[in-house]
Every structure is written in C-alpha cells, then in structure tokens.
Design a protein around this motif. Structure first.
Motif, PDB file in Angstrom:
ATOM      1  N   ALA A   1      -0.469  -3.677   0.942  1.00 48.72           N
ATOM      2  CA  ALA A   1      -0.602  -2.909  -0.355  1.00 48.72           C
ATOM      3  C   ALA A   1      -0.724  -4.275  -1.245  1.00 48.72           C
ATOM      4  O   ALA A   1      -1.574  -4.303  -2.156  1.00 48.72           O
ATOM      5  CB  ALA A   1       0.637  -2.340  -0.869  1.00 48.72           C
ATOM      6  N   PHE A   2       0.050  -5.319  -1.044  1.00 47.47           N
ATOM      7  CA  PHE A   2      -0.077  -6.572  -1.983  1.00 47.47           C
ATOM      8  C   PHE A   2      -1.548  -7.162  -1.879  1.00 47.47           C
ATOM      9  O   PHE A   2      -2.132  -7.574  -2.847  1.00 47.47           O
ATOM     10  CB  PHE A   2       1.051  -7.594  -1.634  1.00 47.47           C
ATOM     11  CG  PHE A   2       2.071  -7.125  -2.643  1.00 47.47           C
ATOM     12  CD1 PHE A   2       3.030  -6.353  -2.329  1.00 47.47           C
ATOM     13  CD2 PHE A   2       2.393  -8.250  -3.559  1.00 47.47           C
ATOM     14  CE1 PHE A   2       4.042  -5.963  -3.261  1.00 47.47           C
ATOM     15  CE2 PHE A   2       3.457  -8.120  -4.498  1.00 47.47           C
ATOM     16  CZ  PHE A   2       4.282  -6.976  -4.265  1.00 47.47           C
TER      17      PHE A   2
ATOM     18  N   PHE B   1      -4.129  -5.122  -3.704  1.00 49.81           N
ATOM     19  CA  PHE B   1      -4.295  -5.260  -4.930  1.00 49.81           C
ATOM     20  C   PHE B   1      -4.533  -6.519  -5.621  1.00 49.81           C
ATOM     21  O   PHE B   1      -5.360  -6.488  -6.474  1.00 49.81           O
ATOM     22  CB  PHE B   1      -2.658  -5.050  -5.440  1.00 49.81           C
ATOM     23  CG  PHE B   1      -2.541  -4.561  -6.793  1.00 49.81           C
ATOM     24  CD1 PHE B   1      -2.506  -3.211  -7.330  1.00 49.81           C
ATOM     25  CD2 PHE B   1      -2.518  -5.546  -7.804  1.00 49.81           C
ATOM     26  CE1 PHE B   1      -2.184  -3.039  -8.711  1.00 49.81           C
ATOM     27  CE2 PHE B   1      -2.360  -5.236  -9.303  1.00 49.81           C
ATOM     28  CZ  PHE B   1      -2.166  -3.954  -9.728  1.00 49.81           C
ATOM     29  N   LEU B   2      -3.972  -7.621  -5.119  1.00 53.81           N
ATOM     30  CA  LEU B   2      -4.302  -8.983  -5.687  1.00 53.81           C
ATOM     31  C   LEU B   2      -5.576  -9.237  -5.375  1.00 53.81           C
ATOM     32  O   LEU B   2      -6.662  -9.942  -6.039  1.00 53.81           O
ATOM     33  CB  LEU B   2      -3.443  -9.821  -4.835  1.00 53.81           C
ATOM     34  CG  LEU B   2      -1.854  -9.590  -5.568  1.00 53.81           C
ATOM     35  CD1 LEU B   2      -0.881 -10.603  -4.670  1.00 53.81           C
ATOM     36  CD2 LEU B   2      -1.869  -9.614  -6.768  1.00 53.81           C
TER      37      LEU B   2
ATOM     38  N   PHE C   1      -2.141   1.356  -4.939  1.00 47.28           N
ATOM     39  CA  PHE C   1      -1.346   0.430  -4.430  1.00 47.28           C
ATOM     40  C   PHE C   1      -0.085   1.264  -4.043  1.00 47.28           C
ATOM     41  O   PHE C   1       0.791   0.808  -3.128  1.00 47.28           O
ATOM     42  CB  PHE C   1      -1.013  -0.681  -5.632  1.00 47.28           C
ATOM     43  CG  PHE C   1       0.223  -1.407  -5.518  1.00 47.28           C
ATOM     44  CD1 PHE C   1       0.071  -2.433  -4.633  1.00 47.28           C
ATOM     45  CD2 PHE C   1       1.353  -1.107  -6.128  1.00 47.28           C
ATOM     46  CE1 PHE C   1       1.126  -3.195  -4.456  1.00 47.28           C
ATOM     47  CE2 PHE C   1       2.458  -2.051  -5.980  1.00 47.28           C
ATOM     48  CZ  PHE C   1       2.452  -3.054  -4.961  1.00 47.28           C
TER      49      PHE C   1
ATOM     50  N   VAL D   1       3.850  -3.331   2.958  1.00 49.14           N
ATOM     51  CA  VAL D   1       3.957  -4.160   1.653  1.00 49.14           C
ATOM     52  C   VAL D   1       3.066  -5.221   1.640  1.00 49.14           C
ATOM     53  O   VAL D   1       2.431  -5.368   0.604  1.00 49.14           O
ATOM     54  CB  VAL D   1       5.578  -4.626   1.856  1.00 49.14           C
ATOM     55  CG1 VAL D   1       5.533  -5.652   0.319  1.00 49.14           C
ATOM     56  CG2 VAL D   1       6.474  -3.629   1.504  1.00 49.14           C
TER      57      VAL D   1
END
Lengths: 487, 546
Positions: free
Chosen positions: B167-168, B171-172, B152, B164
C-alpha cells in the motif's frame, strides 16, 4: 513646547479592549477564593470573541495611528481573526485537559490572552519599536505557559530552553533593528521603505541588520536552522499548550514577516528572497525527513509544523501579492488542520492517563471508527492529498512560487511533501492496518474536543465544495498590504 | 438530449451512497448486509445512469457533450467543468460497469469491516468517474490523485500479508509521479491563464517548454500506466490487494495513464509528443518483451497476470504514440479490452482463492477461465485480438522494427497464458481439498456472463466501439498532424538517401530498436504500407492459435 496631540485610539480599539478585559479577568481571578479556572476560561473565550467581533468591525480600511507605529488594515484583520480563533480554541481545548493534568490555574487562560494581545500588536506593528514590543509581549507569556506544569521535568526543561533560545533570538532581532535604525535613521516602516528604495547601493549595515531581523523572526516560526527548540518544547509542554504553540504564534509571526518583507524591505526583494528560499528549503527537507523516525506524536507534529512553515515560506519567497494571499490561505487551512489534529491527540488517553506514542493509536480504526476517520482525514489533509483542504493550502503556495519562476523551490517543495506523506500515512497505517493492542483508548467523551475534531474534519472535507469565502477574503486582504516592486 | 446535469449526478451519485452508508447502524450482521445491498444498488443505479447517458450520446460528434460549467475557485480562472467525448465516455462506462462487479465479487470474500470496504469502493467510483469526466485540468488532477486515498485503504486494510508494504509503495510511487504533473499544471496556468483542457489543446506552446512539461506529465502517467521501468509497484499492489481491488486496479486505474496520454499529453504538447515518441516506443517494447518473459517465470497467478498487464499496457503506449488512426483505435480498444479481460482474470483467480486460498479446477470454471485466457492471448473473435491487431497495424506504418519486436510479445503472451492455463486446469489433482472444490455458483456466473458477452461483442463487432470514438480521436490526430508533418519534412532528405541504400539490403538486417534514421523510412511512405501489413500480423496470429 511641543503640543500634545492625543492619538486616535479607534484603530487600536480591539487591542486596547483586550488589554482591559484581560486585566479585569486577572482581578476577577485573584479576588476569588476557590480556583476560578473554568469561569476564567469561559470568560476569556467570550472576551476573545468580543475582540474578534470588534476587529471585524474596524479592519476594513487601512489606517495608522500612534504616529504611524500602529497600522490597521484588512491583511492584519484577516490574520488577527485567525490568531483569535486559534487562541479561543486553545482555551476551549484546555478545559478538561487542564483539570486532569492538575494545571488548573486561572493564570493559564489569562496568559493566553496576554500572548494573544502581543500577537495582535505584532500583526499591527508598523515600526521597529512596536514590532519588538509586540513580539516580547507575546513571547513572555509563552515561556511561562511552556513551563506551567511545574512538577514535570520535561515541561520545565522545555520552558527554560524556550526562554533561553527565545532571549537569544530577541537579542539578534534587537541588534538587527538597531543596525537598521542606525543606517536609515528611522524606525517607521513606511519611512524606512522610502529611504531603502531610494538608496542605491544598499549599505552593508542595512543588509546585516535585515539578516539579523529575519533570523530573529525565523526563530519564532521555527524555520530551520532556528528550529532546535521546537521538538523539545512541543514534547515537554502540556499538550493543550503545545496546540496553542502550534497555531497562534506561528500565524502571528508569519504575518509579521510578511509585513516586514512587503513593507520596509519591499525594495530589497533580491536581498531577502534568497534567504527565504534557503529557509524554506531547509525547513521543508528537515520537517519531512526528521519526522520519519519519531515515535512520539507530539514530536512528530513539531517536525510537521516545521515542514509546514517551510511551505508557508515558499509563498513568502515568491514576493508577490499572490504569495501573500497564498500565505494567508495556507495559514487558515493549517490552523484548522492543527486544531483538528490536536483535538484528537488530546483525546488519546487510557484509564485517564494521557498517551503520546503513535503506537498507542493501533486498532483505533476498529474501536473508535469515527475518531479514526477524523484523524485519517487530518493526516491525508496534512499530506496534501486532494480533494482535502490541505491540498489547496499547498496548491496556492506552489502556484505563487511557479508564477514567480521559482521552479526549483516548487520542485523541492512537492518532493518533500511526498516524503512527508510517508509519516502521515504511517499514522493511518497504525490506526487501520495493525491489529489492536490489548488495551484500547478510553472512549472520547469530551464534548468540546469531539465538536472541534468534527468541525475541522467537515471543514477539510467540504473546503473543495465551498472555497469561495476564504479565497475571496484572502484576496481582498492581500491587496491591502503594500507590495513594492524591486528596483 | 438530456436536460438535467447528468454528469454531475453520475459522478456524485456514489457519494450519496457513501453518505447513506455512514449512517448505517445496528449489529455487525445487519450492517454488513445493508452495506452490501446499498453499495450494489448505488453502483447498479450509477451503471444504469451511465447507459442512459450513452444512449443520449451523439457518436458522430467530436465535441464534448453534456458539458457543465460552474465557477469554482474565485479569483482564479479555474472552474468546475465536466463533459464527455468519444474517448472518455467508454472509460466512464468501463468504470460504472466494473464497480458493481467488484462489489458482487466481494460479497462473500470480505467478512470484516464491510461498511468501510463498501464506502471505499463507492468513493473510488466517484473519483474515477470524476477523473474521466473532468474537462478542467485542475479538477482532473484532484480526482486523479484522489483515487489514491480509497485505493490505499483498500490494499492496506483488506490486503494480503505484505499489504502495508504494497500500500505504501503504491501510494508513494504514484504520488511522486503526480506532484510533478501538478507543477506543470501550475506552469500552464500561470503562462496561459487557463486550465480548461480544450483551450489548452489549441495553444501553440514553444517546443522547448513543451518538452519539459511533457516530461512532468509523463512522470505521472508512466507510473500509472505503468511503463517499464516504473512498473514495480504494480505486481506488489496486485498480489496483496483483495480480488476486487486488483480488478479495479487492472480494470480502470491503469487506464488512467493511457487516458492521460490521449487526453492531455498528445493534444496539449503535440511537438513534444512527436519528439519523444521513439523513446516511448523503446520503453514500450522493452515492457512488452521483458515483462512477458518475467510473467513466464511466475508461480503466483496474480503476479503473472500483473506482469501480463504491464505487457498489454506496453501495446497501448505503442498504439498511442504511433499517432495514426489505427494506432489510436488499437490503443483505445486494447485499454477497454484489457479492462474487461484482466479484470475477469483477476476474478477467476479470486474464485479459486475464495474456495481454497490457493489454486485449481472444475468444468464451468475451466470454460470461463479459458475464454478470458484466450481473450488475453488475443484469439481472433475476442476483444484482445482487435486491440493488439490494430496497435500493430498502426505501429507498422511508423516503425517496422518496433512492430516486429512487439509482435514477439504476442507470442510470449500466448506462451505464458497457455502455460498458466495448463498448470491450473490440466494439472494432476494432488490435494484432496482441491477435488472437493465446488464449481462456480449463481452469483459468480452473474458476474462472469456480462463480461464474457462483452469480450465477444468487442471481438466480433468492434465498430460499435470504434465508430463513436473515431471523431474525438480524429481531433487528437489533427492536433498532432502538423508536428508529425514537420518532423517528416525535416527528415525527408535523410530518409530519401537512406532509402536508396536500404533498397539493396533486406529488412531483417536493421539492427537497433528506435534509432532515428530507421524510423524515418517507414514514416516516409505511410500511404502505401497499410495494405501490405494487413496480411502479415493476421498470419502471425493465425499460426499461434493453432
């Protein structure tokens, strides 16, 4: 004539000492000419440490005193240690902050002492009367603390809201208690447990009483739908007070809930379990969804604490020794995370002015890498990402739920934790992924806050390597609390 | 044998580098230089250690080796237990091999926050190694999810414009998949009182329970692989990640899903795996064809390679769920080969990006690029061929339709890779800065040479890889054999009838992808099929590369 039998004071010795010490400090404070805030603060911390040492000494075995109204056991001992640690740290964190915010009144640490005393009594309550006494003893100083910044509208508004809603919840609790007394004829938890276990079917009055009692206590841990006061009080109160609110009272109320559920209502699992499940789901969902839109970090942490209490309730909902153990482990880890996070929030200032917006953290990763690193660890831990300690807190809670077959509760729990991860990550994003603004935060110079943040960060990182002590003591403590099997 | 706890040392050695890096002080230039050197040395030393371990590894045994066990969570039967067998050791080697390459590849391209970057990579290495070495399910999970943290940060801090968002999403997406697996792990622990993977692999779990748990594990592995339709995070993550981030993502992180299937889903839930295999075939075939077509339409090189990764991973899942020796070998081989080849392709893109912050040419570079491009296409003699061939061979014994459809993916793969190569290398020189582009330098050659060597070694002498993994794979195969046998027997009467009918028809007339009656006839005579099939895919291959 009824012969007077002097109660055994020894089991309650730590609480009695705390009361005496707090009163002595109050005298000391009043007798001083110049404002003795720092002196009283330091002495209060020593007083709490001394009481903590006494609790360590006395909590080994289960004893009751004051005619069964007061119980001292290792479950209580564990939770009391957490509360004492939380209170001592809150006083420590407040030192510099209070000076800056001009709330340097020596009553501040003393109010915390009295609130702590109330929490200790709550944890040891073994009777409806001592329960209510402890709860009120805890609540009244908290109302005052919330409004301690008298010239701030937000602070006084928060204090008033807290008071009004708190009084309402106390009323509900009292009403529930009176119903329970009316239908069982006793106030003592042990006797009530035997009576309730033997009575079948349960009368409606007992169930209504129980629901009222749970509602009153749910208010204290700000479980949804009794959470309305939390964001406002968290935002309005001075940050050091908010930190205290987020730590100690939550743990004390959780302990009390656990004792009530495992004790007098131990035979009514079927009745209260569904209520706790609903409270847990509502808290987890609201805690994760409502936090997404927040821009103020204190409000965000308020919703985060609502969500976290939801997870603790998952452990409680499983109604088992494992669940109790999970609640204890969760509380301990939650406390350290909260301390670390608030220590960092307390260091957010610019030209000696406190900042509370999440956006103010932008560029922290470049300007103050260590502080940003600590915050990152806290946020990943709150989000429950392994290998940090926060993961284990949730792990044990879900483990207890799955063991009792509450699969859907666990599934909702993990999904909300993914949603919650979004807003924790957002803070990391602001610190690292965004370009820094024109002005940076003041360098973090407060030694105490730095040490607190550092210690909690290291604790989060190293828990995975050394989980033994916490797990073993929670295991021993969980066994001391009576677990009644459902009928 | 090696007498010291080599696996723990291997897993936590990068952490020692991290600790050292945390104390690097001085002006920005010194910090950057020292960080690079420390990270490279640490990762090279880790690589050396892993080679040393491989030399002490007994390739003829199916058992776990170098096992270490320490009590971990008191009161619970969850221990710190690590070990490697023929399956995991190659992933350990792949991880230790690619990490120094990533660090070298970032030598010049990462200019700011070098220290943090190197810390992230070393942390990532520890997590990856821990995951492949873990023999305890809880430990496995912790490392499995722990990977998210450094990745991340790598995407979010050093990534491109939409970092951004990517990455989110990364990750999620992955977190949501993993948490369901966590609940399944907790269920297993509560019901069977252990999280020890070998112990779990010997249990007889009721079939209906298996189906639920299998799905929970699937949620996690399917996102990681990634399988269609949960692959959408991958192109975003790849495009926005820095070059080395893409390399490690394609090289190792995608393998975590396939490894999870082989290590957990199949041995722990054999009945459910057999039950769901047709579904996996269906999704994999869609992945192979659909993402290959999508890749054809891409303008962005990184995105194209990202989609090709999804397609290649589709072969892996087909191979695993074919559940025979060829399929397993092929899936493992495909994973390792893809680990090297796609990693190298991303590095090739990175080379251009570093120079121009766009794309174009030069002779040495063109050669290197060509090798990996052809390996990705699956030219015989390179590693890519062996993997795809074995997978198709294995799949043919189970389901001919799936094989035929998957084979079209090979053709499409050749199409989009050659098209990419044509556009990049044989295109007209339009921009002046492209004409001035320098060829690859010494550092880049040092990065690519071992990878080229590996690609040919794997392509020419594959048994040096398949032999040591065979015993461990055989064990998994034995585990799923009864479930497969039961399925075959259940379908046998239907299959016999069907076969008689179909004898009259031609094979082409078979319509849908993986309906059950079709799967059955192919399964009914697994012994005869291999000899026939061996020629066929080879011919297909041969034609394509002319």
């Amino acid at each position: 004539m009824i012969p007077f039998i002097a109660p055994d004071l020894m089991p309650a010795f730590p609480e009695i000492s705390l009361a005496i010490l707090a009163l002595m400090l109050l005298m000391f404070g009043v007798s001083r000419k110049e404002e003795p805030f720092q002196a009283v603060s330091n002495l209060s911390i020593f007083a709490l440490l001394a009481v903590g040492a006494m609790i360590c000494r006395y909590c080994g075995e289960t004893v009751t005193t004051f005619n069964g109204m007061f119980i001292s056991d290792s479950f209580g001992g564990f939770m009391k240690m957490l509360v004492i640690a939380g209170s001592a740290v809150s006083i420590l964190m407040a030192a510099k902050y209070a000076e800056r915010q001009r709330i340097m009144r020596f009553e501040y640490p003393i109010l915390i002492l009295f609130a702590t005393l109330g929490m200790l009594l709550m944890i040891s309550a073994n009777d409806l009367i001592s329960l209510y006494m402890g709860l009120e003893m805890q609540s009244l100083p908290l109302y005052v603390l919330a409004a301690i910044q008298r010239d701030s509208i937000k602070s006084t508004e928060g204090g008033l809201k807290y008071f009004v809603l708190g009084a309402l919840s106390s009323g509900m609790l009292l009403y529930g208690a009176s119903l329970l007394y009316g239908y069982t004829g006793v106030t003592n938890f042990d006797k009530m447990a035997t009576i309730l276990a033997a009575s079948a079917p349960l009368s409606l009055g007992v169930i209504v009483g129980m629901v009222m009692l749970i509602s009153g206590l749910a208010f204290k841990i700000s479980a949804v739908p009794f959470h309305m006061w939390t964001p406002d009080v968290y935002e309005g109160a001075p940050t050091s007070v908010t930190a205290f609110f987020a730590i100690a009272p939550k743990i004390a109320a959780l302990a009390l809930l656990t004792r009530v559920f495992m004790g007098p209502f131990g035979s009514m699992v079927a009745e209260w379990q569904q209520i706790v499940v609903v409270l847990a789901i509502a808290s987890m969902v609201l805690g994760s969804v409502a936090a997404i839109g927040q821009t103020n970090i204190k409000r965000l942490l308020a919703y985060s604490s609502i969500g976290n209490m939801g997870y603790a309730l998952v452990g409680l909902a499983s109604a088992s020794a494992e669940g109790v153990k999970a609640v204890m482990i969760f509380s301990a880890i939650y406390m350290v995370m909260t301390i670390g996070t608030f220590a960092i929030v307390l260091m957010m200032k610019q030209r000696e002015r406190m900042l509370e917006e999440i956006a103010d953290l932008s560029g922290l990763g470049v300007r103050q890498p260590m502080l940003a690193l600590a915050m990152t660890v806290m946020m990943f831990s709150m989000a429950g990402i392994p290998p940090l300690a926060g993961f284990f807190g949730k792990l044990f809670v879900f483990q207890a739920a799955v063991a009792q077959g509450l699969y859907w509760l666990a599934v909702i729990g993990v999904i909300t934790s993914v949603i919650a991860a979004y807003y924790y990550l957002r803070i990391i994003k602001v610190m690292y992924f965004e370009e820094a603004g024109d002005e940076s935060l003041d360098p973090a110079t407060d030694v105490r806050l730095n040490v607190l943040a550092g210690v909690s960060t290291v604790a989060m990182l190293l828990f995975i390597a050394l989980p033994g002590p916490l797990l073993a003591s929670a295991d021993a403590a969980a066994k001391s609390i009576a677990i009644f099997k459902p009928k | 044998m090696i007498s010291f706890p080599i696996l723990s040392l291997l897993v936590f050695l990068p952490l020692a580098g991290v600790l050292f890096l945390l104390f690097v002080r001085g002006d920005a230039e010194t910090v950057a230089r020292n960080s690079r050197n420390t990270a490279l040395l640490t990762s090279l030393f880790t690589f050396g250690l892993s080679i040393y371990m491989y030399m002490g590894f007994d390739g003829t045994s199916a058992e776990l080796q170098f096992v270490e066990k320490l009590p971990w969570l008191p009161g619970l039967n969850i221990n710190y237990k690590v070990g490697v067998d023929g399956i995991s050791i190659f992933f350990v080697l792949l991880s230790t091999f690619l990490t120094p390459i990533c660090i070298l590849a970032s030598w010049e391209s990462i200019e700011h926050r070098v220290k943090e970057y190197m810390i992230s990579f070393l942390l990532l290495e520890t997590m990856m190694l821990g995951m492949f070495c873990a023999v305890d399910l809880m430990l496995f999970y912790i490392f499995f999810e722990g990977v998210l943290i450094p990745m991340f940060v790598i995407i979010g801090v050093w990534g491109g414009k939409r970092r951004v968002y990517s990455a989110f999403k990364f990750f999620l997406y992955t977190l949501l998949g993993s948490v369901l697996m966590l609940l399944a792990i907790l269920y297993l622990y509560n019901t069977y009182g252990t999280t020890d993977i070998p112990e779990l692999s010997n249990l007889a779990i009721p079939a209906n329970v298996q189906k639920w748990l299998w799905l929970a594990f699937l949620a996690s592995f399917a996102v990681k692989v990634p399988m269609w339709p949960v692959h959408t995070w991958l192109p975003d993550a790849h495009v926005e990640a820095p070059t080395a981030g893409s390399v490690i993502l394609a090289g190792v992180l995608l393998k975590m899903g396939g490894y999870g299937f082989l290590r957990l889903s199949l041995p722990v839930f054999p009945d459910a795996s057999v039950y769901y295999a047709p579904w996996i075939f269906g999704f994999s075939v869609i992945a192979v064809i659909y993402t290959s077509l999508v890749a054809l339409a891409q303008e962005d090189m990184k995105k194209l390679i990202a989609y090709s990764s999804v397609a290649h991973m589709g072969f892996v899942t087909i191979g695993i769920f074919a559940m025979n020796q060829n399929g397993f070998d092929g899936a493992m081989f495909q994973m390792l080969s893809h680990g090297v080849v796609s990693a190298a392709l991303f590095l090739c893109v990175g080379v251009i990006y570093d120079r121009l912050h766009t794309r174009e040419i030069v002779p040495k570079y063109a050669t290197i690029f060509m090798v990996f491009m052809l390996a990705s296409v699956g030219l015989p003699g390179t590693s890519g061929f062996i993997g795809e061939f074995l997978v198709l061979l294995g799949a043919y014994q189970v389901n001919t339709t799936v094989t035929a459809l998957a084979a079209t993916g090979v053709v499409l793969g050749a199409a989009y890779m050659l098209y990419l190569y044509k556009r990049v290398v044989f295109g007209e020189l339009v921009k002046s800065d492209v004409k001035a582009m320098k060829d690859v330098d010494g550092r880049e050659i040092a990065i690519f040479l071992p990878m080229i060597g590996l690609v040919f070694w794997m392509g020419i002498y594959p048994s040096s890889f398949t032999a040591p993994m065979a015993p461990a794979l055989g064990k998994v195969l034995e585990r799923v054999a009864p479930a497969r046998q039961a399925l075959l027997e259940a379908r046998a009467p239907a299959a016999a009838e069907k076969k008689a009918e179909e004898a009259a028809k031609t094979a082409e007339e078979q319509p849908a992808v993986t309906t059950e009656p079709e799967a059955a006839p192919a399964e009914a005579e697994p012994a005869k099929e291999p000899e026939k099939t061996e020629e066929e895919p080879k011919k297909k291959k041969g034609k394509k590369h002319k």
